[in-house]
Design a protein around this motif. Structure first.
Motif, mmCIF file in Angstrom:
data_model
loop_
_atom_site.group_PDB
_atom_site.id
_atom_site.type_symbol
_atom_site.label_atom_id
_atom_site.label_comp_id
_atom_site.label_asym_id
_atom_site.label_seq_id
_atom_site.Cartn_x
_atom_site.Cartn_y
_atom_site.Cartn_z
ATOM 1 N N GLY A 124 0.817 -1.208 0.000
ATOM 2 C CA GLY A 124 0.000 0.000 0.000
ATOM 3 C C GLY A 124 0.849 1.254 0.000
ATOM 4 N N GLU A 125 0.558 2.185 0.926
ATOM 5 C CA GLU A 125 1.280 3.457 0.993
ATOM 6 C C GLU A 125 2.747 3.276 1.392
ATOM 7 N N GLU A 173 2.511 -1.368 -10.241
ATOM 8 C CA GLU A 173 1.313 -0.610 -9.909
ATOM 9 C C GLU A 173 0.128 -1.296 -10.576
ATOM 10 N N GLY A 232 -4.365 -1.395 -2.248
ATOM 11 C CA GLY A 232 -3.451 -0.262 -2.205
ATOM 12 C C GLY A 232 -2.882 0.119 -3.545
ATOM 13 N N GLN A 283 8.636 10.553 2.899
ATOM 14 C CA GLN A 283 8.458 9.113 3.073
ATOM 15 C C GLN A 283 8.324 8.750 4.541
ATOM 16 N N THR A 311 4.818 9.558 5.683
ATOM 17 C CA THR A 311 3.894 8.594 5.093
ATOM 18 C C THR A 311 3.908 7.295 5.885
ATOM 19 N N ALA A 339 0.830 5.763 7.984
ATOM 20 C CA ALA A 339 0.273 4.492 7.506
ATOM 21 C C ALA A 339 0.322 3.399 8.565
#
Length: 751
Positions: free
Chosen positions: A80-81, A95, A101, A565, A568, A572
């Motif tokens: 996911g993230e 992707e 995700g 990052q 994030t 997450a």
């Protein structure tokens, strides 16, 4: 009138002979089993003692992550993230809108070998799998050696694996070479029985095994199988010419069909993970990392691989194998040459009708002629096939640039020519034949010259002297790679020390799990940021810091690669954050580093105030202070003192020092919307212009009039530079710094 039936004494004698033969064979089987178990135990001990944190070949982590995935029924990771923060080494990222995700990852390797390792992970004893594979390899070598020569030779061949540095070191790692060789050897053993007994059952098993080996490592399996394929084609041709081709064809059909079925399974797996049955995962990862000459590339490393370079590389690998990494080093190679000589003499004796090296087992085959002997895989034919494996492995690897890479990046110096692992099979078989044949020759000569007791003494003395020489040569061959790997293990252990002290699992790969797992208070539900000296990869080089396949274990390991990052990952996971860092240059654990594990906190509010107290390095005369953000900076006038207390603050309007006047220009540096880095840089200058710089880097996120700050900052101290790298990482007062250097820092959210 004469007796026409057998006498009772003849029957008793015959039964006694059969009983003696059966007893001897049972004893030899027991000895072979004991030798195989000893080899497996030795490999297990090496895995536990020499490689508790794995080798510097980070492919081990790839296989273990994949093994953990298979235990959870997964072929893909769905981060996911977290995708950019947790991408494992040698994993392909896709992707995919249909994936949870929108992102999925898969390994460049086949799942066959990871499935074997998964068995060990499932019971909490992964190292035991390594020992079982090593013992199985030794057992199969015994059977193959007995098929080519005799049982005594097979036992010695199995034992010689324990004297082979290449076998011991690579078998003690979570890599694919030893497990694939196990499949190849099992195929060879079943192939022999299928040919000699005309057994369809063994043929089906042989085909399945070689197909499974192809699924595991296609090129390795093909190179090993090539001599057997050549024999198959020749045997078919010979049988057709003799009018018995259909029976032989059925045998090879029984081998070929399951083999092709596993090839189909391989292509089906390709279609699932890459979307194309003809595109292997390793090709999807690096399309130019394959077999053949020309331009080759993987992860930014490229080379024009020429036939000349291939031959040069192959010769270098051959020299390493026959002088150091093979059984007993150069002595084993010499024994193998002698064993090959005995095999040639045996073949010549069979050709001319004499029996120079015969046995009751061979005569029992009742082979009538060379053609039939070849079709039914005589000992001489099998010896040629085993010898052919040595040639096919070395010639085949000339076409693959991987050996060149391994030689240049130092992995082969530590682990040996691992792409040529299968070449150990003919080496140990023929070396065993040389040793056993030589000892039998000595025994024969001794019995012709001395009394029985004296002859036994002579044979024992010769065997003892040889054993001492062989032991010395073997220790000399294994000493350097053992010491080099031991050095790296010690450096890895010291690198992970703060993780262990904090309560993370020690050692890795214990019954509790395949990676560090938080156990102590505060380490449950943790997020550990780690450096990435080799690029944006997780578990490379710190492959013991592996994530659970669902990224839901006690600990999540994330790459420390910038504020965006980092935030994030924090959002997450909603976990307690830590920063794992080190002072020094990462050299593949060849040189030690000084590690540090820091508990982090996220401060959030309209204003975050910080205080940094720094010690003035000895023999410095002036000091300058500046804050930096988004390419801008502000300077402040600070008088020289023994210690400096710097108060600074971060708000949505920007960052500034509050207890010193600004030295012209801007007083406050603006912070951009979103995530960014803010630096406090304090530079001391000596009489001759020499500098010592403190640099504190903070991850800051600005949004909706508030700021979030990850604290404490990354602190570095360096000389003669304003931009400190990992060599200047602050790891507390025990680090190697200029005298007078000290750091204290804290921050709060202003109410």
């Amino acid at each position: 009138m004469g007796r026409t039936g057998p006498r009772l004494s003849d029957i008793v004698d015959a039964v006694s002979v059969d009983f003696d033969i059966e007893t001897e064979q049972t004893q030899l089987w027991l000895v072979a089993a004991a030798v195989s178990l000893a080899v497996g135990l030795l490999v297990t001990v090496l895995a536990v003692d020499l490689f508790p944190y794995h080798t510097v070949n980070d492919d081990e982590g790839v296989y273990l992550i994949q093994a953990a995935m298979l235990l959870e029924g997964k072929l893909f990771l769905y981060p996911g993230e977290l995708a950019e923060a947790v991408r494992p080494w040698f994993f392909v990222v896709e992707e995919t809108p249909s994936a949870p995700g929108g992102v999925q990852m898969y390994s460049k390797y086949s799942p066959v070998v990871p499935a074997m390792f998964a068995l060990g992970l499932a019971v909490g004893l992964p190292n035991l799998v390594l020992g079982v594979v090593a013992a199985a390899n030794a057992a199969f070598v015994y059977v193959l050696g007995a098929d080519v020569f005799d049982r005594q030779t097979g036992i010695v061949a199995a034992g010689l694996l324990g004297f082979s540095p290449l076998f011991l070191i690579n078998s003690a790692t979570f890599l694919a070479y030893a497990p694939t060789t196990m499949l190849n050897l099992a195929f060879a053993v079943c192939y022999v029985r299928a040919a000699r007994r005309n057994s369809s059952g063994y043929a089906v098993v042989a085909g399945s095994l070689v197909g499974l080996a192809f699924f595991a490592r296609p090129y390795t399996a093909v190179l090993f199988a090539l001599p057997f394929i050549a024999h198959s084609l020749w045997a078919l041709g010979t049988a057709w010419r003799a009018g018995t081709g259909w029976a032989v064809f059925r045998r090879y059909l029984a081998i070929g069909l399951p083999g092709l079925a596993f090839v189909g399974l391989t292509l089906a797996y390709n279609a699932i993970v890459t979307g194309d049955p003809l595109e292997f995962p390793y090709m999807a990862f690096a399309p130019l990392d394959g077999v053949g000459f020309g331009y080759r590339e993987i992860l930014g490393y490229d080379l024009v691989y020429t036939p000349e370079l291939g031959v040069e590389t192959g010769v270098e690998a051959l020299e390493m194998l026959v002088t150091q990494w093979g059984p007993m080093g150069w002595l084993g190679t010499a024994a193998a040459v002698v064993g090959l000589g005995f095999a040639v003499l045996r073949w010549w004796g069979h050709k001319t009708g004499t029996n120079l090296h015969g046995s009751e087992r061979r005569q029992a085959h009742g082979l009538g002629g060379r053609d039939r002997a070849f079709v039914e895989l005589s000992d001489d034919a099998l010896a040629a096939i085993v010898l052919g494996v040595f040639g096919s492995v070395f010639v085949g690897n000339v076409f693959f640039w991987g050996t060149h890479n391994g030689l240049r990046n130092g992995l082969i110096d530590l682990l040996g020519p691992f792409y040529h692992f299968d070449a150990l099979v003919p080496l140990v078989v023929f070396a065993a034949a040389g040793l056993v044949g030589s000892l039998r020759f000595v025994r024969h000569r001794a019995h012709g010259r001395f009394s029985p007791s004296e002859a036994r003494g002579v044979v024992f003395a010769v065997a003892l002297v040889f054993a001492l020489v062989a032991g010395g040569v073997t220790l000399g061959a294994v000493e350097e790679p053992y010491d080099e790997n031991r050095l790296r293990t010690e450096n890895l252990e010291s690198t992970y020390e703060p993780l262990l002290e904090a309560g993370f699992e020690s050692p890795p790969l214990t019954p509790a799990g395949p990676n560090f797992s938080g156990k102590a208070a505060g380490t449950e539900n943790a997020l550990v940021f780690h450096p990435d000296p080799y690029g944006d990869w997780s578990a490379h080089p710190f492959q013991t810091l592996r994530n659970d396949p669902g990224f839901d274990g006690r600990v999540v390991y994330a790459i420390d690669d910038g504020p965006e990052q980092d935030f994030t990952a924090l959002d997450a996971t909603n976990r307690t954050p830590y920063r794992f860092a080190y002072q020094g240059s990462w050299t593949g654990a060849e040189d030690p580093v000084t590690p540090e594990l820091t508990r982090l906190q996220v401060l959030s509010g309209e204003r975050v105030t910080a205080t940094t107290v720094l010690g003035a390095p000895e023999e410095t005369r002036t000091v300058s202070v500046r804050v930096e953000a988004d390419g801008e900076y502000a300077r402040y006038d600070v008088p020289m003192a023994e210690n400096h207390t710097i108060d600074w603050e971060m708000t949505a309007e920007g960052v500034r020092v509050t207890n010193y006047p600004h030295a012209g220009g801007v007083r406050r540096v603006s912070v951009p919307e979103g995530a960014s880095e803010v630096d406090l840089a304090v530079t001391y200058v000596g009489d001759f212009g020499e500098t010592v710089t403190y640099r504190q880097t903070v991850s800051v996120e600005r949004a909706d009039g508030d700021v979030r700050v990850v604290w404490p900052p990354e602190t570095r101290v360096c000389r003669l530079s304003l931009d400190c790298g990992s060599d200047g990482q602050w790891v507390g007062p025990d680090g190697d710094y200029v005298a007078g250097v000290s750091v204290e820092t804290n921050a709060t959210v202003a109410r």
